[in-house]
Scaffold this motif. Structure first.
Motif, PDB file in Angstrom:
ATOM      1  N   ILE A 144       0.341  -0.200  -2.764  1.00  0.00           N
ATOM      2  CA  ILE A 144      -1.006  -0.449  -2.232  1.00  0.00           C
ATOM      3  C   ILE A 144      -0.926  -1.238  -0.933  1.00  0.00           C
ATOM      4  N   ASP A 145      -0.104  -2.266  -0.910  1.00  0.00           N
ATOM      5  CA  ASP A 145       0.051  -3.060   0.317  1.00  0.00           C
ATOM      6  C   ASP A 145       0.600  -2.209   1.457  1.00  0.00           C
ATOM      7  N   LYS A 146       1.584  -1.388   1.146  1.00  0.00           N
ATOM      8  CA  LYS A 146       2.179  -0.540   2.181  1.00  0.00           C
ATOM      9  C   LYS A 146       1.164   0.462   2.714  1.00  0.00           C
ATOM     10  N   ALA A 147       0.337   0.997   1.823  1.00  0.00           N
ATOM     11  CA  ALA A 147      -0.698   1.943   2.258  1.00  0.00           C
ATOM     12  C   ALA A 147      -1.720   1.249   3.162  1.00  0.00           C
ATOM     13  N   GLU A 166      -3.889   0.356   8.549  1.00  0.00           N
ATOM     14  CA  GLU A 166      -4.217  -0.532   9.662  1.00  0.00           C
ATOM     15  C   GLU A 166      -3.538  -0.066  10.954  1.00  0.00           C
ATOM     16  N   GLN A 167      -2.306   0.394  10.837  1.00  0.00           N
ATOM     17  CA  GLN A 167      -1.588   0.906  12.009  1.00  0.00           C
ATOM     18  C   GLN A 167      -2.263   2.160  12.558  1.00  0.00           C
ATOM     19  N   LEU A 168      -2.658   3.060  11.669  1.00  0.00           N
ATOM     20  CA  LEU A 168      -3.286   4.307  12.105  1.00  0.00           C
ATOM     21  C   LEU A 168      -4.643   4.065  12.758  1.00  0.00           C
ATOM     22  N   ILE A 169      -5.411   3.160  12.188  1.00  0.00           N
ATOM     23  CA  ILE A 169      -6.716   2.826  12.774  1.00  0.00           C
ATOM     24  C   ILE A 169      -6.513   2.200  14.148  1.00  0.00           C
ATOM     25  N   GLY A 170      -5.542   1.315  14.251  1.00  0.00           N
ATOM     26  CA  GLY A 170      -5.245   0.694  15.535  1.00  0.00           C
ATOM     27  C   GLY A 170      -4.826   1.718  16.575  1.00  0.00           C
ATOM     28  N   GLY A 196      -0.556  -4.427  11.797  1.00  0.00           N
ATOM     29  CA  GLY A 196      -0.168  -3.596  10.652  1.00  0.00           C
ATOM     30  C   GLY A 196       1.340  -3.478  10.526  1.00  0.00           C
ATOM     31  N   LYS A 197       2.026  -3.327  11.660  1.00  0.00           N
ATOM     32  CA  LYS A 197       3.492  -3.243  11.634  1.00  0.00           C
ATOM     33  C   LYS A 197       4.102  -4.556  11.160  1.00  0.00           C
ATOM     34  N   ALA A 198       3.554  -5.665  11.627  1.00  0.00           N
ATOM     35  CA  ALA A 198       4.068  -6.981  11.215  1.00  0.00           C
ATOM     36  C   ALA A 198       3.869  -7.195   9.718  1.00  0.00           C
ATOM     37  N   LYS A 199       2.713  -6.811   9.215  1.00  0.00           N
ATOM     38  CA  LYS A 199       2.453  -6.946   7.775  1.00  0.00           C
ATOM     39  C   LYS A 199       3.416  -6.076   6.969  1.00  0.00           C
ATOM     40  N   GLU A 200       3.667  -4.870   7.458  1.00  0.00           N
ATOM     41  CA  GLU A 200       4.578  -3.968   6.766  1.00  0.00           C
ATOM     42  C   GLU A 200       5.981  -4.578   6.700  1.00  0.00           C
ATOM     43  N   GLU A 201       6.442  -5.120   7.820  1.00  0.00           N
ATOM     44  CA  GLU A 201       7.756  -5.768   7.848  1.00  0.00           C
ATOM     45  C   GLU A 201       7.794  -6.955   6.890  1.00  0.00           C
TER      46      GLU A 201
END
Length: 75
Positions: A4-7, A12-16, A42-47
């Motif tokens: 869920i977090d990864k999605a 967030e990345q796609l919207i950005g 979004g990328k930072a959160k994913e990392e």
């Protein structure tokens, strides 16, 4: 954590990215910059979530070794 977090991070990345492209297409610099920032966030959160997951896995393996609860197949 997990799927869920990864999605959410990918969303967030796609919207950005979409905001950035719309901003570029309409010469709206504020929207383009907002999109870039959102994509980076979004990328930072994913990392961060990836690092947390790796840390949790290592901690779990260390606990197993210390307590002797390892599966026999893994030895």
């Amino acid at each position: 954590m997990g799927g869920i977090d990864k999605a959410k991070d990918k969303t967030e990345q796609l919207i950005g990215r979409a905001k950035e492209k719309v901003g570029d297409a309409t010469d709206n610099e504020r929207l383009a910059n907002e999109g870039r920032a959102q994509e980076l966030k979004g990328k930072a959160k994913e990392e961060w979530h990836d690092l947390q997951e790796k840390g949790d896995e290592k901690l779990h393996r260390a606990k197993e070794r210390l307590t002797g609860d390892e599966d026999e197949d893994r030895r």
